[in-house]
Enzyme design. Sequence first.
Site, PDB file in Angstrom:
ATOM      1  N   GLY A  44       0.863  -1.178   0.000  1.00 16.44           N
ATOM      2  CA  GLY A  44       0.000   0.000   0.000  1.00 16.44           C
ATOM      3  C   GLY A  44       0.888   1.213   0.000  1.00 16.44           C
ATOM      4  N   CYS A  45       0.298   2.376  -0.146  1.00 17.19           N
ATOM      5  CA  CYS A  45       1.086   3.592  -0.221  1.00 17.19           C
ATOM      6  C   CYS A  45       1.728   3.908   1.122  1.00 17.19           C
ATOM      7  CB  CYS A  45       0.190   4.733  -0.672  1.00 17.19           C
ATOM      8  SG  CYS A  45       1.067   6.199  -1.161  1.00 17.19           S
TER       9      CYS A  45
END
Lengths: 137, 405
Positions: free
Chosen positions: A50-51
């Site tokens: 994920g970011c």
Amino acid sequence: MTLEEKQQEIIDEFSIYTDWMEKYEYIIDLGKSVKTINEDLKTDDRLIDGCQSRVWVASEFKDGKLFFSADSDAIITKGIIALLIQVLDGESPETIVNADLHFIKDIGLQDHLSPTRANGLLSMVKQLKKSALLAMR
Amino acid sequence: MGFSVEDIRKQFPALHQEVFGKPLVYFDNGATSQKPQVVIDAIEHYYAKENANIHRGVHYLSQKATDAYEEARRIVQRFIHAKNDYEVLFTKGATDGINLVAFSFGELLEAGDEIIISEMEHHSNIVPWQLVCQRKQTVLKVIPILDNGELDMVAFEKLLSKRTKLVAVTHASNTLGTINPVKEIIQKSHAVGAKVLIDGAQSIQHLKIDVQDLDCDFYAFSSHKVFGPTGAGVLYGKEAVLNSMPPYQGGGDMIDKVTFEKTTFNELPFKFEAGTPHIVGGIATGVALKYLQELDFESVHQHEMELLNYAQAEMKQIEGLRIIGTAKNKTSVISFVVDGLHPFDIGTLLDKQGIAVRTGHHCTQPLMERYGIVGTVRASFAFYNTKEEVDLFLKALKRSIELLK
């Protein structure tokens, strides 16, 4: 317990908290105490990047049912993963693929599932369903 | 001229609301700023009273819209002290401006030419240059930073050579707050014949900008970070440099004469403004800058520095908290990490207490790698923030840390 009953149990649990911080305190405790993925399973192929926070997912197919373990380097993400696993663990692949995980919205955590939130949770739900799809083959 | 933060806050309607039952404390100004009522009114007024296409109509409304748009260009010109209004190009934002230079100036480059950026650039001032390097076989060089978040100027001078054709650096770091010695960078770059682009996305709202005094060749910024609308921005370019560059995009407004055999291009600034522009965006940018210009810069700056210094001093008292970016010259930006805690967790809990901050890598992944961290929590202040809000933030931060530990 059916998948629906498991979701309802979580919704009931959360309904006693009126304050947002209390909800998150519960999620944090869950994240701290839950038994998650074995360290040796935290490999890059199980990493959903994920970011912001990193999430690992592993699944095991046994007697027609799927069992999950997962982890994250962010404790809140980990707590929410624990909730997801609580609902999906031990279910058949068909049930998982078709599961409407409405409890996330019902307990007010839907913002964690927004793609822009980019905390890997949305990818994780997709990954759980993908494991179920693979098991169905 | 005095400065009353209470009076200023009245001008910003978005500041007066509750989130999750708590008063909003907006500390995400590095990402975007809130808008004063005059800007909101200007946007409404334009669509209600002035809406028409510009530069081409014979009718009254078109002339009125054109006048407003071109007046906005002159406001920008005065704000950044450009020599000519046609050196001010309206763009979609800082990213768009940098991409314009990367394409059009990039067309003038040859294989082996060098472009210098710095380790603290955000992705918008990295990726366009990587694309140039792919297209033109140019070479990208990176100025390293020191541990405190300042540019390594000794290393910079070593990177400069006759092969350097462009230096593209940020005026102020969005992640660290570091204000770079851009004037010195520009002088040294010019000495080897290189042009300089200054990424002003994080300086336009905090610092006095004089592009002639700086002598930069390009200066790019986004309106939304300086109290204007999103989707609008400015690229300043020196007349001679802009004239030497081919157009970026083709379309209406940028042409002189079109035939299927040959098209000649319009003069500056229109050569670089293809198609119907974001008219209201340009007009509202002018209104925002005019609003800012009418405030007393020294008082505004002093207020922001007081917030920065007070918050930093208090945060240093928190056990396990480390501020990332401790340059001598900083804008009102504080990036930090807390030992053993994930920035995302801290940001989520702050949010639920009404505090808006940014967490993550801030689109500066190479910088995060440099510090060996996954991301930071960033609080960034504007002049409408108050010491009381800093206190609310500190209280919420301490509570978050307590819950997470």
